[in-house]
Design an enzyme around this catalytic site. Sequence first.
Site, PDB file in Angstrom:
ATOM      1  N   SER A   1      -7.584   2.649  10.895  1.00  0.00           N
ATOM      2  CA  SER A   1      -6.566   2.276   9.665  1.00  0.00           C
ATOM      3  C   SER A   1      -5.132   2.296   9.898  1.00  0.00           C
ATOM      4  O   SER A   1      -4.197   1.907   9.017  1.00  0.00           O
ATOM      5  CB  SER A   1      -7.153   2.864   8.642  1.00  0.00           C
ATOM      6  OG  SER A   1      -7.096   4.401   8.741  1.00  0.00           O
TER       7      SER A   1
ATOM      8  N   GLY B   1      -3.267   0.903  -2.207  1.00  0.00           N
ATOM      9  CA  GLY B   1      -1.828   0.640  -2.542  1.00  0.00           C
ATOM     10  C   GLY B   1      -1.446  -0.018  -3.672  1.00  0.00           C
ATOM     11  O   GLY B   1      -0.325   0.258  -4.146  1.00  0.00           O
TER      12      GLY B   1
ATOM     13  N   THR C   1       0.299   1.830   8.370  1.00  0.00           N
ATOM     14  CA  THR C   1      -0.870   1.523   8.249  1.00  0.00           C
ATOM     15  C   THR C   1      -1.627   0.023   8.850  1.00  0.00           C
ATOM     16  O   THR C   1      -0.569  -0.707   8.781  1.00  0.00           O
ATOM     17  CB  THR C   1      -1.094   1.598   6.934  1.00  0.00           C
ATOM     18  OG1 THR C   1      -2.757   1.729   6.591  1.00  0.00           O
ATOM     19  CG2 THR C   1      -0.377   0.583   5.809  1.00  0.00           C
TER      20      THR C   1
ATOM     21  N   ARG D   1      -1.768  -9.985   2.429  1.00  0.00           N
ATOM     22  CA  ARG D   1      -1.833  -8.898   1.452  1.00  0.00           C
ATOM     23  C   ARG D   1      -1.057  -7.601   2.064  1.00  0.00           C
ATOM     24  O   ARG D   1      -1.216  -7.351   3.191  1.00  0.00           O
ATOM     25  CB  ARG D   1      -3.338  -8.210   1.155  1.00  0.00           C
ATOM     26  CG  ARG D   1      -3.457  -7.221   0.238  1.00  0.00           C
ATOM     27  CD  ARG D   1      -3.310  -5.775   0.944  1.00  0.00           C
ATOM     28  NE  ARG D   1      -3.762  -4.834   0.143  1.00  0.00           N
ATOM     29  CZ  ARG D   1      -3.640  -3.433   0.292  1.00  0.00           C
ATOM     30  NH1 ARG D   1      -3.010  -3.154   1.592  1.00  0.00           N
ATOM     31  NH2 ARG D   1      -3.577  -2.419  -0.548  1.00  0.00           N
ATOM     32  N   VAL D   2      -0.195  -7.299   1.386  1.00  0.00           N
ATOM     33  CA  VAL D   2       0.588  -5.954   1.606  1.00  0.00           C
ATOM     34  C   VAL D   2       0.530  -4.740   0.440  1.00  0.00           C
ATOM     35  O   VAL D   2       0.378  -5.337  -0.431  1.00  0.00           O
ATOM     36  CB  VAL D   2       2.087  -6.171   1.909  1.00  0.00           C
ATOM     37  CG1 VAL D   2       2.920  -5.182   2.000  1.00  0.00           C
ATOM     38  CG2 VAL D   2       2.439  -7.378   2.760  1.00  0.00           C
ATOM     39  N   GLY D   3       0.157  -3.692   1.174  1.00  0.00           N
ATOM     40  CA  GLY D   3      -0.214  -2.606   0.331  1.00  0.00           C
ATOM     41  C   GLY D   3       1.120  -1.882   0.001  1.00  0.00           C
ATOM     42  O   GLY D   3       2.271  -2.255  -0.097  1.00  0.00           O
ATOM     43  N   ASP D   4       0.925  -0.543  -0.313  1.00  0.00           N
ATOM     44  CA  ASP D   4       2.209   0.228  -0.706  1.00  0.00           C
ATOM     45  C   ASP D   4       2.860   0.938   0.469  1.00  0.00           C
ATOM     46  O   ASP D   4       4.233   1.155   0.276  1.00  0.00           O
ATOM     47  CB  ASP D   4       1.781   1.412  -1.549  1.00  0.00           C
ATOM     48  CG  ASP D   4       0.614   2.183  -0.922  1.00  0.00           C
ATOM     49  OD1 ASP D   4      -0.219   1.636  -0.356  1.00  0.00           O
ATOM     50  OD2 ASP D   4       0.879   3.729  -0.707  1.00  0.00           O
TER      51      ASP D   4
ATOM     52  N   THR E   1      -4.278   5.530   6.170  1.00  0.00           N
ATOM     53  CA  THR E   1      -2.604   5.606   6.477  1.00  0.00           C
ATOM     54  C   THR E   1      -2.240   6.970   6.963  1.00  0.00           C
ATOM     55  O   THR E   1      -2.600   7.918   5.910  1.00  0.00           O
ATOM     56  CB  THR E   1      -2.005   5.167   5.189  1.00  0.00           C
ATOM     57  OG1 THR E   1      -2.711   4.122   4.690  1.00  0.00           O
ATOM     58  CG2 THR E   1      -0.456   4.985   5.270  1.00  0.00           C
TER      59      THR E   1
ATOM     60  N   THR F   1      -1.303   7.711   0.303  1.00  0.00           N
ATOM     61  CA  THR F   1      -2.339   6.912   0.941  1.00  0.00           C
ATOM     62  C   THR F   1      -3.434   6.572  -0.068  1.00  0.00           C
ATOM     63  O   THR F   1      -3.505   7.148  -1.236  1.00  0.00           O
ATOM     64  CB  THR F   1      -3.012   7.910   1.933  1.00  0.00           C
ATOM     65  OG1 THR F   1      -3.874   7.347   2.660  1.00  0.00           O
ATOM     66  CG2 THR F   1      -3.314   9.220   1.317  1.00  0.00           C
ATOM     67  N   GLY F   2      -4.109   5.711   0.299  1.00  0.00           N
ATOM     68  CA  GLY F   2      -5.382   5.032  -0.599  1.00  0.00           C
ATOM     69  C   GLY F   2      -4.913   3.897  -1.072  1.00  0.00           C
ATOM     70  O   GLY F   2      -4.518   2.952  -0.606  1.00  0.00           O
TER      71      GLY F   2
HETATM   72  C1  SD4 Z   1      -2.784   0.221   1.546  1.00  0.00           C
HETATM   73  N1  SD4 Z   1      -2.372   2.563   1.352  1.00  0.00           N
HETATM   74  O1  SD4 Z   1      -2.508  -0.701   2.413  1.00  0.00           O
HETATM   75  C2  SD4 Z   1      -2.520   1.790   2.177  1.00  0.00           C
HETATM   76  C3  SD4 Z   1      -3.905   2.050   3.081  1.00  0.00           C
HETATM   77  C4  SD4 Z   1      -4.961   1.737   2.891  1.00  0.00           C
HETATM   78  O2  SD4 Z   1      -7.379   1.786   3.546  1.00  0.00           O
HETATM   79  O3  SD4 Z   1      -5.219   1.812   1.659  1.00  0.00           O
HETATM   80  N2  SD4 Z   1      -6.030   1.923   3.574  1.00  0.00           N
HETATM   81  O4  SD4 Z   1      -3.289   0.076   0.665  1.00  0.00           O
END
Ligand code: SD4
Length: 343
Positions: free
Chosen positions: A86, A258, A222, A232-235, A204, A255-256
């Site tokens: 990841s 996003g 990450t 798609r872009v996360g946090d 992450t 983490t988690g």
């Molecule tokens: C995201 N927080 O892209 C990051 C990484 C993640 O499973 O969720 N990885 O949302």
Amino acid sequence: MSTRRKFLQHSLAGSAAILTGEQLFAGSASRPAVTGKPNHPIVISTWDFGQAANAAAWKILSANGRSLDAVEQGVWVPEADESNQSVGYGGLPDRDGRVTLDACIMDELYNCGSVMCLEHIKHPISVARLVMEKTPHVILTGEGALRFALANGFKKENLLTPSSEKAWKEWMKEAKYNPEANIENRLYDKKTDPMPGGKDNHDTIGMLAIDGRGMMSGACTTSGLAYKMQGRVGDSPVIGAGLYVDNEVGGATATGVGEEVIRIVGAHLIVELMRQGAKPEQACRDAVQRIIKRNPSKAKEVQVGFLALNKQGEYGAYCLQKGFTFSVKSNKEDKVYNSKSIY
Ligand code: SD4
């Protein structure tokens, strides 16, 4: 008082705040009390694999290096580790089979750089640092970020390892082209997969460090949600969401899932809560509670973990579901801790 006089007073107050951040907070009753000798150098990072990353960062911190170099070198470790699916090289691809990476970095002077949806570059964190140091911008995305990286000497590589390709092909057999369902399958099935990515497939890395001069920096990198929609872009590369550092107060990272973190601008929220006097763990807990308040039933099914470090070198974490761990290295300890959780 005349309107013009009020306006001038407000304008002057405004410029003072902008020009002298130190003055802005000096004397504020809500600022965290500074007591005792600060605990630095120190480096903390998300997950147990953060311990190896901390060790790399510590080499720099213990040699009186700069925290910015420490966090960059620290997160290089999981970025280069192909068994970590990841982060960086070996990261699980999006649903079209493309490994797209997100990363950001921030120093003690609010300088920051970010890359989003970057392909083919093993160390996106270093591209983010270059965005910060060599451009007038904060964020570069996709093709533009790749061109910038290649123009600055980065090597184009295939980041899709055989095992990540195999996992993606397995997923494709049953994949429904529905991002919500995918997120549910990957992150929310507590029976089979209690943590984002499962026990052996971590998440992450977010890292915060204070060097011997008391300067704080942070980095976050990450490959994002596995099998995400293209683009798609996360946090993680969003300054203020996945990472924020304010050298006056402290820093935070996430983490988690996003999307949940972005909605509450998690890392910035935590730093502001610490500015108002909260200890790191309490600030992280308050941020997690805000996610729950927004949507209590959804919060039961997703994982978000926050990690924070204040200016004194005190740290703390909080998460929604059990299982989030974090790693700490200082002169006093080299440990992995279980974060407290709401559920
Ligand atoms: C995201 N927080 O892209 C990051 C990484 C993640 O499973 O969720 N990885 O949302």
